[in-house]
Design an enzyme around this catalytic site. Structure first.
Site, PDB file in Angstrom:
ATOM      1  N   LYS A  55       0.844  -1.199   0.000  1.00 53.57           N
ATOM      2  CA  LYS A  55       0.000   0.000   0.000  1.00 53.57           C
ATOM      3  C   LYS A  55       0.881   1.251   0.000  1.00 53.57           C
ATOM      4  CE  LYS A  55      -3.937  -2.233   2.102  1.00 53.57           C
ATOM      5  NZ  LYS A  55      -4.563  -2.743   3.320  1.00 53.57           N
ATOM      6  N   GLN A  99      -5.037  -1.428   9.455  1.00 55.92           N
ATOM      7  CA  GLN A  99      -4.951  -2.776   8.881  1.00 55.92           C
ATOM      8  C   GLN A  99      -5.582  -3.799   9.830  1.00 55.92           C
ATOM      9  OE1 GLN A  99      -3.589  -3.509   5.736  1.00 55.92           O
ATOM     10  NE2 GLN A  99      -4.451  -5.534   6.148  1.00 55.92           N
ATOM     11  N   ASP A 122     -11.320   2.863   3.813  1.00 53.04           N
ATOM     12  CA  ASP A 122     -11.682   1.441   3.744  1.00 53.04           C
ATOM     13  C   ASP A 122     -13.199   1.276   3.621  1.00 53.04           C
ATOM     14  OD1 ASP A 122     -10.023  -0.709   3.525  1.00 53.04           O
ATOM     15  OD2 ASP A 122      -9.533  -0.851   5.662  1.00 53.04           O
TER      16      ASP A 122
END
Ligand code: NDP
Length: 294
Positions: A55, A99, A122
């Site tokens: 990422k 995460q 997200d």
């Protein structure tokens, strides 16, 4: 029997990243705005470390600022919440990604719902999930967005298409079903209690498999010519080797389907590309400027 067209997610994701890079350049030039993505990793989960590294690398490659926060596995919930609050108020940060999975001492839902919904790239915050469900402007979970982009690329207009989503998780199944509804598909959501799953899948022009069961969906479940989008990433042992397979039995499904995503190289590469896409949308939204075309 005719073989399915292979949907090349890797190539599609590369094209999307190029368009994102173009949008970043436009924001810099026209508004002096450099989108910034903060990724928070708690602990040393090896798969998460690989994701976070990729990422950060791709964030920089498209011209955005990348901020990495690596915290010890023993980090308390209060410490993580304090970091999220700090990122919420940091004007250089337009996207925040924590995460998952998080260690047991931390309440994942609480952390996600502490992220400013405007920075929730997200798309897991309850506000964004609610906005998606009610058809309002939302930041939408990355993997579902990637699935629908690939399905549209394969099938064109999705209006009226019979879609079957196998799996009803909050991160894949439910949001992908909502997005397909917005595309005017007729959507069936199947799950572990669905009766006659092969019969249900056989009616689909578009199958989205998000189950987490290696090679569960067989070729004789697939309507001839259907589009199969396989979200599953399952590591199995085969011929003494560790190998990645999807939720669909690729060899038998590819003989019947019209188009199919491989694993790896299908949905997987789309997730980070869509994360970068979401970060540009978030940065534009926070700055109050139009999102450049991507
Ligand atoms: P979850 O485990 O959260 O959800 C799985 C869903 O599948 C549940 O709704 C479950 O039903 C359903 N299910 C399980 N077994 C069966 C069965 N035998 N028949 C029918 N339905 C069943 O998984 P996720 O949604 O998080 O992930 C799904 C897959 O996608 C995984 O392989 C994961 O690794 C992969 N994934 C890939 C991503 C990427 O490409 N970047 C990102 C996210 C996930 P019920 O609700 O009834 O229990």
């Amino acid at each position: 029997m005719a073989a399915a067209r292979i949907i090349d997610g890797k190539a599609f994701a590369a094209g999307l990243r190029e368009r994102v890079a173009g949008a970043v350049a436009t924001l810099k030039k026209q508004h002096d705005l450099t989108p910034g993505l903060a990724v928070v990793l708690v602990g040393e989960d090896p798969a998460s470390q690989v994701y976070v590294r990729n990422k950060a690398k791709q964030t920089v490659e498209v011209g955005m600022n990348s901020f990495e926060h690596r915290l010890d596995a023993t980090t308390s919930e209060a410490e993580l919440l304090a970091l999220v609050e700090q990122l919420n108020t940091d004007s250089a940060v337009h996207g925040i990604l924590v995460q998952l999975p998080l260690p047991d001492q931390i309440d994942t839902e609480k952390v996600i719902n502490t992220i400013d919904p405007a920075k929730d790239v997200d798309g897991f915050h309850v506000i964004n999930a609610g906005r998606l469900a009610t058809g309002q402007h939302a930041l939408v979970a990355c993997t579902p967005v990637g699935c629908v982009m690939l399905a549209k690329d394969a099938l064109g207009d999705l209006s009226g298409v019979n879609a079957v989503v196998v799996g009803r998780s909050n991160i894949v199944g439910k949001p992908v079903a909502q997005l397909l509804l917005q595309e005017h598909c007729t959507v069936t959501i199947a799950h572990s209690r669905t009766k006659d799953l092969p019969g249900v899948v056989r009616r689909a022009d578009l199958v989205i498999a998000a189950v987490g069961r290696p090679e569960m969906i067989k070729g004789d479940w697939i309507k001839p010519g259907a589009c199969v989008i396989d979200v599953g990433i399952n590591r199995i042992e085969r011929d003494g080797k560790s190998t990645l397979v999807g939720d669909c039995d690729y060899d038998t499904c590819a003989k019947v389907a019209g188009s199919i995503t491989p694993v790896p190289g299908g949905v997987g590469p789309m997730t980070i590309a869509c994360l970068l896409h979401n970060t540009v949308r978030a940065a534009s939204g926070i700055a109050g400027v139009a999102t450049p075309k991507m």
